[in-house]
Write a protein that holds these residues in place. Structure first.
Motif, PDB file in Angstrom:
ATOM      1  N   ARG A   1      17.557   3.778   0.857  1.00 28.77           N
ATOM      2  CA  ARG A   1      16.382   3.303   0.113  1.00 28.77           C
ATOM      3  C   ARG A   1      15.889   4.374  -0.851  1.00 28.77           C
TER       4      ARG A   1
ATOM      5  N   MET B   1      -1.665  -3.650  10.530  1.00 31.85           N
ATOM      6  CA  MET B   1      -1.840  -3.720  11.982  1.00 31.85           C
ATOM      7  C   MET B   1      -3.134  -3.019  12.405  1.00 31.85           C
ATOM      8  N   ILE B   2      -3.708  -2.212  11.483  1.00 31.01           N
ATOM      9  CA  ILE B   2      -4.981  -1.575  11.800  1.00 31.01           C
ATOM     10  C   ILE B   2      -6.154  -2.441  11.326  1.00 31.01           C
TER      11      ILE B   2
ATOM     12  N   THR C   1      -5.414 -10.792  14.355  1.00 34.07           N
ATOM     13  CA  THR C   1      -6.791 -10.855  14.843  1.00 34.07           C
ATOM     14  C   THR C   1      -7.143  -9.557  15.566  1.00 34.07           C
ATOM     15  N   ARG C   2      -8.432  -9.433  15.856  1.00 37.13           N
ATOM     16  CA  ARG C   2      -8.903  -8.198  16.475  1.00 37.13           C
ATOM     17  C   ARG C   2      -8.192  -7.939  17.823  1.00 37.13           C
TER      18      ARG C   2
ATOM     19  N   ARG D   1      -4.532  -6.901  17.405  1.00 36.26           N
ATOM     20  CA  ARG D   1      -4.338  -5.513  16.987  1.00 36.26           C
ATOM     21  C   ARG D   1      -4.641  -4.545  18.138  1.00 36.26           C
ATOM     22  N   PHE D   2      -5.725  -4.853  18.859  1.00 40.13           N
ATOM     23  CA  PHE D   2      -6.072  -4.026  20.018  1.00 40.13           C
ATOM     24  C   PHE D   2      -4.922  -4.008  21.009  1.00 40.13           C
TER      25      PHE D   2
ATOM     26  N   THR E   1       9.072  -0.497   5.681  1.00 36.54           N
ATOM     27  CA  THR E   1       9.818  -1.250   4.657  1.00 36.54           C
ATOM     28  C   THR E   1       8.951  -2.258   3.924  1.00 36.54           C
ATOM     29  N   GLY E   2       7.638  -2.165   4.064  1.00 38.55           N
ATOM     30  CA  GLY E   2       6.751  -3.079   3.342  1.00 38.55           C
ATOM     31  C   GLY E   2       6.719  -2.741   1.855  1.00 38.55           C
ATOM     32  N   HIS E   3       5.794  -3.378   1.134  1.00 39.92           N
ATOM     33  CA  HIS E   3       5.746  -3.106  -0.304  1.00 39.92           C
ATOM     34  C   HIS E   3       5.322  -1.658  -0.551  1.00 39.92           C
ATOM     35  N   ALA E   4       4.642  -1.096   0.412  1.00 41.97           N
ATOM     36  CA  ALA E   4       4.389   0.348   0.415  1.00 41.97           C
ATOM     37  C   ALA E   4       4.740   0.849   1.805  1.00 41.97           C
TER      38      ALA E   4
ATOM     39  N   ARG F   1       0.148 -16.594   7.402  1.00 44.96           N
ATOM     40  CA  ARG F   1      -0.665 -16.664   8.607  1.00 44.96           C
ATOM     41  C   ARG F   1       0.028 -17.464   9.707  1.00 44.96           C
ATOM     42  N   GLU F   2       0.641 -18.591   9.306  1.00 46.55           N
ATOM     43  CA  GLU F   2       1.251 -19.446  10.325  1.00 46.55           C
ATOM     44  C   GLU F   2       2.643 -18.996  10.703  1.00 46.55           C
TER      45      GLU F   2
ATOM     46  N   LEU G   1     -11.087   1.075  16.580  1.00 47.91           N
ATOM     47  CA  LEU G   1      -9.914   0.889  17.433  1.00 47.91           C
ATOM     48  C   LEU G   1      -9.499   2.213  18.049  1.00 47.91           C
TER      49      LEU G   1
ATOM     50  N   TRP H   1      -5.392  -7.108   7.749  1.00 52.15           N
ATOM     51  CA  TRP H   1      -5.099  -7.715   6.448  1.00 52.15           C
ATOM     52  C   TRP H   1      -3.785  -7.197   5.894  1.00 52.15           C
TER      53      TRP H   1
ATOM     54  N   TYR I   1      -5.403 -12.558   6.079  1.00 55.04           N
ATOM     55  CA  TYR I   1      -5.766 -12.049   7.406  1.00 55.04           C
ATOM     56  C   TYR I   1      -4.693 -12.470   8.404  1.00 55.04           C
TER      57      TYR I   1
ATOM     58  N   ARG J   1      11.977  -3.073  -8.406  1.00 54.64           N
ATOM     59  CA  ARG J   1      10.813  -3.062  -7.532  1.00 54.64           C
ATOM     60  C   ARG J   1      10.609  -1.667  -6.970  1.00 54.64           C
TER      61      ARG J   1
END
Lengths: 215, 553
Positions: free
Chosen positions: B540, A193-194, A12-13, A16-17, A182-185, A109-110, B15, A197, A9, B549
């Motif tokens: 990419r 961000m929605i 936080t809410r 994101r808002f 550019t994340g893992h997906a 998280r930190e 949201l 998690w 996580y 990967r």
């Protein structure tokens, strides 16, 4: 390297808002701002000015809540700049990403920002956005300059600064929107961000310097 | 580490909904403010309140006054009848510029005015009234020579019946002299009409003032652009104040008058020295818009209120002048004198208006004319026949005083009349020819003769060498205030190219001005960023299959 993905996580809410509210504000402010500047025609000048003024002031109020949040939650520590691993991160985006290498500074998280992000978001939150808000507010208050003792200000110079900020924000937006793919997906960071998690690889240690200083 | 698993139950929908609600709420504020029929703007309500229920009333019925029951045989006799009750009227009136046609700047001799050295680029000048046709607009009985010594004709301004006084008096005299019964009967009939007209007096109407001010320069709408005979019986769409289906104001409703001095003159001194409204001073002359409407007439919070310190009300509220009748926009005297089959001629152009006359030259007319805008502090300056000019460029015969740095100056609309008129090549002064009368150009089409007679009448030298120079002459545009729906929209000025204020420089105006280099640099940065991420994405995509990967989905 190909560790199992586990959700953590991260946002936080409120965070994101705030992110999406600010994104929306900046988008509409950019569009209406460029209309006031004479670059495009969409709402009509008068309406563009009205919307821009209203949203600009709303942003100013909302930003005060963000400042309160960032300090009371200690989240400001996420924005402390560092040069450590900066080169590695740069190298990753310039080279590693094409070779399928893992990100040198995984999210925790930190420590949800890598060194490049820390620098970018600090510059954004502490310099560019306040500059844009300050110049915008003064621009809005043009008729009160004499009453505020600011009669020496020049609207032309102020507009120049405000425009420079607008271009910088637009350029940031372009790169930012790309970087979140550019994340893992491609949609992973957006999803995070929605929902709040983010999926990270299991068992990656967080180096001690990444931990926010206790205080 | 805080864990908040329940958060997953809040889908993006929440949201999104929140953002949507916020957007609607934010958007509603500024947009809805102006749509549903709002209460009248404060300045409008204020003005309407200050003029309501003030129909003029009087304790006098002039048809019952013995002084007006007599038979009149001369103009002087009529004036004497007026003055027999209104003992100070003539004395008061004879001190005003309406009578003297002379004006002075502070502490100077009266060098301005039609009866002094003032000139324009229409009929150029009166040559101290040697040009007798000019006197048709002088409110006196004596229409030849210098009529300043004659008796005033109160009825020019106060007569409510339109009749030709001179002709009627001459006819009466002729018929009485003829002496036969038929002639005497006719004389009595005309005398009856005359008497009726003498008894029909009142405060000046639009027709009274318009008799001269609507037709100055020799015809309807020639001069001002915002004053012509369409204002005698105007609709509200032409002028919200004078419109007969609206407030039906007479001229003197705003041109407030004290001891026959009519407010509103702008030559040599501003019409109003300070911007005061009735709210601040109930004795203030109502000559300025702000006198009744205040300096913040629009709805509270309206951006338009922020403009009133630098933009005159007229700039937005009179989008175009000459909306019913055309107005003359240029007059080239150098083209005068051409003959057809050895005779003077004239041609008709657009709007059925004469555009060439041998006696006057070439002219252009315009309808629905957009004003030109200048900084203006309330004073119009002008050159006289005495001043030295620079014939190398266009000579401004009159121009508005003011600059952006001048706190009293605002951007105001003007009609600019462009002319080409004679000047002395040696003395470098504008020349004033005699036009009408036996020695006038209109009789003989001989410039040197008309010019030397004119200069002689003014007591000014003429070298005999003359040419024509381009000139401009300005009129502040202040009448023909349009209904608020027609007011000039923001984007007519706040626009990159071709806006109404395109010619006013030296200040930053949003929507119009920008730093070109910053825009170039800015867009290069944005496009560079796009190109950069585009190339990165391509990289990419190409390398995706080659590395272990998998990314993307």
């Amino acid at each position: 390297m190909t560790g199992k993905l586990v959700p953590i996580y991260l946002y936080t809410r409120y965070e994101r808002f705030w992110h999406w509210l600010q994104a929306l504000l900046i988008l509409v402010l950019l569009v209406t701002g460029f209309e006031v500047h004479g670059s495009l025609t969409l709402l009509g000048f008068a309406r563009a000015v009205a919307v821009h003024n209203f949203l600009g002031l709303a942003w100013l109020v909302a930003f005060a809540f963000f400042v309160f949040w960032v300090f009371t939650t200690g989240e400001w520590k996420q924005y402390i700049p560092t040069t450590r691993k900066m080169f590695e991160v740069l190298r990753y985006y310039l080279v590693g990403i094409f070779r399928g290498e893992p990100h040198p500074v995984p999210k925790r998280r930190e420590a949800k920002h890598n060194p490049l992000q820390r620098l970018t978001y600090l510059a954004l939150a502490a310099a560019l956005l306040p500059l844009q808000m300050a110049t915008g507010f003064l621009y809005w208050g043009y008729n009160s300059w004499d009453a505020w003792g600011l009669g020496w200000l020049s609207l032309g110079s102020l507009a120049l600064l405000h425009m420079a900020g607008a271009f910088a924000l637009l350029a940031f937006l372009v790169v930012h929107v790309y970087m979140i793919t550019t994340g893992h997906a491609v949609t992973a960071h957006t999803k995070a961000m929605i929902t709040g998690w983010e999926d990270v690889e299991e068992g990656v240690a967080i180096e001690s310097w990444e931990h926010p200083a206790r205080g | 580490m805080r864990a908040m698993p329940t958060i997953q139950c809040h889908p993006p929908l929440l949201l999104g909904g929140l953002l949507l609600a916020l957007t609607l709420a934010l958007g509603a504020g500024p947009v809805h403010g102006s749509t549903p029929a709002p209460a009248p703007a404060p300045g409008r309500a204020m003005a309407q309140h200050s003029v309501q229920g003030q129909k003029p009333w009087t304790t006098v019925d002039h048809t019952k006054h013995p002084a007006l029951q007599q038979d009149f045989t001369s103009g002087k006799q009529i004036t004497d009848a007026c003055v027999s009750c209104h003992s100070e009227a003539a004395t008061q009136f004879q001190q005003t510029i309406h009578w003297t046609w002379q004006a002075a700047a502070d502490g100077e001799a009266a060098k301005y005015g039609k009866a002094s050295f003032s000139l324009n680029n229409f009929c150029l000048g009166t040559n101290r009234n040697v040009d007798t046709s000019c006197l048709s607009c002088h409110p006196g009985w004596n229409k030849s020579g210098n009529s300043v010594d004659g008796n005033i004709n109160c009825l020019v301004c106060h007569g409510q019946k339109s009749i030709n006084w001179d002709e009627s008096l001459e006819d009466i005299k002729a018929f009485v002299e003829a002496g036969d019964e038929d002639s005497l009967e006719l004389a009595r009939e005309i005398q009856g009409e005359l008497k009726e007209a003498v008894q029909a007096v009142g405060l000046p109407t639009r027709a009274n003032c318009g008799g001269c001010h609507f037709t100055g320069g020799g015809g309807d709408g020639v001069k001002h652009g915002d004053l012509d005979t369409s204002l005698t019986k105007p609709a509200k769409t032409l002028d919200v104040h004078m419109g007969m289906d609206g407030q039906d104001f007479t001229c003197t409703r705003c041109h407030t008058t004290v001891a026959h001095r009519v407010a509103g003159r702008v030559y040599t001194a501003p019409a109003a020295l300070d911007r005061k409204s009735l709210v601040e001073d109930d004795q203030v002359a109502k000559i300025a818009c702000e006198s009744c409407h205040t300096a913040t007439p629009h709805q509270a919070g309206s951006k338009a209120n922020d403009h009133t310190d630098k933009v005159a009300c007229q700039s937005c509220h009179i989008p175009e002048m000459a909306r019913v009748n055309p107005t003359k926009v240029s007059w080239d005297w150098s083209a005068a004198g051409r003959l057809q089959d050895g005779k003077p001629f004239k041609t008709q152009g657009e709007f059925g208006k004469e555009d060439y006359l041998s006696i006057k030259g070439q002219m252009q007319w315009a309808k629905n004319l957009q004003p030109e805008y200048f900084w203006y502090n309330g004073t119009i300056h002008s050159v006289t026949a005495q001043e030295v000019i620079d014939p190398a460029g266009t000579v401004a015969v009159s121009w508005p005083e003011g600059a952006r740095a001048d706190a009293q100056a605002r951007i105001a609309p003007f009609k600019v009349h462009r002319g080409k008129q004679p000047y002395d090549k040696i003395h470098k002064t504008l020349l004033v020819p005699v036009l009408s009368s036996a020695d006038g150009y209109w009789r003989h089409l001989d410039w040197p003769r008309a010019l030397s007679k004119g200069q002689e009448a003014l007591g000014l030298p003429f070298s005999g060498e003359f040419d024509f120079v381009s000139t401009t002459y300005v009129f502040p545009t202040t009448h023909m205030v349009a209904p608020k729906e027609s007011a000039v929209a923001c984007a007519e000025c706040h626009v990159r190219d071709g806006g109404r204020l395109a010619s006013l420089q030296g200040f930053y105006m949003p929507g119009r001005d920008r730093a070109g280099w910053l825009n170039t640099l800015g867009w290069l940065t944005v496009l560079g960023s796009m190109a950069g991420v585009g190339l990165h994405a391509l990289g990419r995509f190409i390398t995706r299959g080659r590395n272990g990967r998998k990314e993307g989905s």
